[in-house]
Design a protein around this motif. Structure first.
Motif, PDB file in Angstrom:
ATOM      1  N   SER A 206      -2.866   8.836  -7.326  1.00 57.66           N
ATOM      2  CA  SER A 206      -3.364  10.000  -6.605  1.00 57.66           C
ATOM      3  C   SER A 206      -4.837  10.157  -6.931  1.00 57.66           C
ATOM      4  CB  SER A 206      -2.524  11.219  -6.962  1.00 57.66           C
ATOM      5  OG  SER A 206      -3.284  12.153  -7.652  1.00 57.66           O
ATOM      6  N   PHE A 207      -5.666  10.136  -5.893  1.00 57.81           N
ATOM      7  CA  PHE A 207      -7.099  10.318  -6.088  1.00 57.81           C
ATOM      8  C   PHE A 207      -7.738  10.716  -4.773  1.00 57.81           C
ATOM      9  CE2 PHE A 207      -6.611   5.907  -4.748  1.00 57.81           C
ATOM     10  CZ  PHE A 207      -7.619   5.755  -3.817  1.00 57.81           C
TER      11      PHE A 207
ATOM     12  N   ILE B 293     -11.686   9.068   0.699  1.00 56.23           N
ATOM     13  CA  ILE B 293     -10.753   7.953   0.517  1.00 56.23           C
ATOM     14  C   ILE B 293      -9.575   8.481  -0.289  1.00 56.23           C
ATOM     15  CG2 ILE B 293     -10.497   5.580  -0.289  1.00 56.23           C
ATOM     16  CD1 ILE B 293     -13.505   5.402  -0.476  1.00 56.23           C
ATOM     17  N   THR B 294      -8.401   8.419   0.320  1.00 56.91           N
ATOM     18  CA  THR B 294      -7.185   8.832  -0.393  1.00 56.91           C
ATOM     19  C   THR B 294      -6.144   7.731  -0.209  1.00 56.91           C
ATOM     20  OG1 THR B 294      -6.248   9.877   1.560  1.00 56.91           O
ATOM     21  CG2 THR B 294      -7.582  11.296   0.132  1.00 56.91           C
ATOM     22  N   PRO B 295      -5.187   7.627  -1.116  1.00 56.99           N
ATOM     23  CA  PRO B 295      -4.165   6.585  -0.967  1.00 56.99           C
ATOM     24  C   PRO B 295      -3.418   6.697   0.358  1.00 56.99           C
ATOM     25  CG  PRO B 295      -4.010   7.628  -3.124  1.00 56.99           C
ATOM     26  CD  PRO B 295      -5.015   8.409  -2.351  1.00 56.99           C
TER      27      PRO B 295
ATOM     28  N   MET C 109       0.831  -1.211   0.000  1.00 56.28           N
ATOM     29  CA  MET C 109       0.000   0.000   0.000  1.00 56.28           C
ATOM     30  C   MET C 109       0.865   1.260   0.000  1.00 56.28           C
ATOM     31  SD  MET C 109      -3.300   0.521  -0.253  1.00 56.28           S
ATOM     32  CE  MET C 109      -4.485  -0.551   0.531  1.00 56.28           C
ATOM     33  N   GLN C 110       2.088   1.145   0.530  1.00 56.15           N
ATOM     34  CA  GLN C 110       2.995   2.310   0.491  1.00 56.15           C
ATOM     35  C   GLN C 110       3.274   2.685  -0.948  1.00 56.15           C
ATOM     36  OE1 GLN C 110       6.601   1.381   2.640  1.00 56.15           O
ATOM     37  NE2 GLN C 110       5.711   2.179   4.535  1.00 56.15           N
TER      38      GLN C 110
ATOM     39  N   ASP D 121      -4.624   3.680   7.441  1.00 54.34           N
ATOM     40  CA  ASP D 121      -5.773   3.057   8.105  1.00 54.34           C
ATOM     41  C   ASP D 121      -6.065   1.631   7.658  1.00 54.34           C
ATOM     42  OD1 ASP D 121      -5.958   5.568   9.094  1.00 54.34           O
ATOM     43  OD2 ASP D 121      -7.790   6.124   8.024  1.00 54.34           O
ATOM     44  N   VAL D 122      -5.511   1.226   6.543  1.00 53.91           N
ATOM     45  CA  VAL D 122      -5.845  -0.099   6.012  1.00 53.91           C
ATOM     46  C   VAL D 122      -4.593  -0.970   5.857  1.00 53.91           C
ATOM     47  CG1 VAL D 122      -6.882  -1.335   4.073  1.00 53.91           C
ATOM     48  CG2 VAL D 122      -7.903   0.808   4.862  1.00 53.91           C
TER      49      VAL D 122
END
Ligand code: GLU
Length: 278
Positions: free
Chosen positions: A156-157, A170-172, A148-149, A178-179
């Motif tokens: 980017s969103f 929801i952002t990367p 996820m890193q 958090d995930v």
């Protein structure tokens, strides 16, 4: 508009499933769109043909009709592996050999500060380096996690997702915190629920997803995967859960509230609709 119902044939459908299916079905029918059915049977150790037959039977009885052929996840393992292969070659996955115990111990180490994500403890990153693909190494048939890193730095969103408590971003970067590194392939399945759902919804051209609010956190993962795989993000509608008289959400093993049981006891489809508040 294309909506869908995607049950797993691992037990009887209960009132909560009826609610989800009826909402998605009504939404599509009202809009003159399509309603699709997908059987989510990637977990072959738990899926049973008689539960699948029962799903068709219960849906027919409820007056729910679906368009086109039924999609079955067990027919699509090749497609899931192909996408995993692409992600693997692009360095987005790593092989993880941690047991649940390893994860608990590492996450509980004082410097890590154990946090919980949608799939349990946030992965502490133990195998992120050692499990990364070596040049030319083929996709292993093993537990594979999304780095996820890496996803956070390359994507980017900002997507907004709504539930009863409000609008959530929801952002990367937030996904990283958090995930964490979610599992995208399990050894015994060759894929994971998250990956399969995202690829299937895209393949079926689903535009609106109606699901219980218990899947809200899963939706965040699905949106992230859609961005990473450059797939369209459908609209999500998370509905309240149907609960028993003690306020507990219904579970698959809650046979007492199985639609089949109500049918046996003489309930009509209209009774079921009333019970779920439609
Ligand atoms: N098979 C899952 C379930 O029955 C899928 C739900 C979804 O993806 O919306 O809970």
């Amino acid at each position: 508009m294309i909506t869908r119902f995607a049950p797993s044939p691992t037990g009887p459908l209960h009132l909560g499933h009826a609610y989800s299916a009826l909402l998605a079905h009504n939404m599509a029918r009202k809009a003159g769109g399509q309603f699709l059915l997908r059987i989510e049977d990637i977990d072959q150790s738990r899926a049973r043909p008689h539960w699948e037959r029962q799903i068709y039977d219960d849906l027919h009885w409820l007056g729910i009709t679906w368009d086109g052929p039924v999609m079955r996840q067990s027919d699509r393992f090749n497609c899931y592996r192909e996408t995993l292969d692409t992600l693997w070659k692009a360095g987005f996955l790593f092989r993880c050999t941690c047991t649940r115990r390893d994860i608990e111990e590492a996450a509980n180490a004082p410097q890590e500060g154990a946090g919980f994500g949608p799939d349990g403890l946030i992965y502490p990153g133990t195998c992120r380096q050692s499990g990364a693909p070596r040049p030319g190494q083929p996709l292993p048939n093993d537990v594979l996690r999304l780095n996820m890193q890496r996803a956070a730095t390359e994507c980017s969103f900002t997507e907004l997702c709504k539930d009863r408590t409000g609008v959530h971003q929801i952002t990367p970067e937030q996904m990283r915190k958090d995930v964490g590194d979610v599992v995208l392939a399990r050894r015994e399945m060759g894929t994971s629920y998250h990956l399969a759902v995202v690829l299937d919804d895209a393949a079926q051209g689903v535009t609106h997803i109606v699901r219980g609010e218990d899947l809200f956190d899963a939706t965040k993962i699905h949106v992230t995967l859609q961005k990473l795989l450059q797939l369209p993000t459908p609209s999500y509608c998370h509905h309240a859960l149907i609960r028993d008289e003690n306020g507990k959400r219904l579970a698959k093993r809650d046979d007492a509230r199985a639609i089949a049981k109500y049918r046996e006891d003489g309930a009509s489809p209209a009774d079921i609709r009333r019970m779920v508040g439609l």
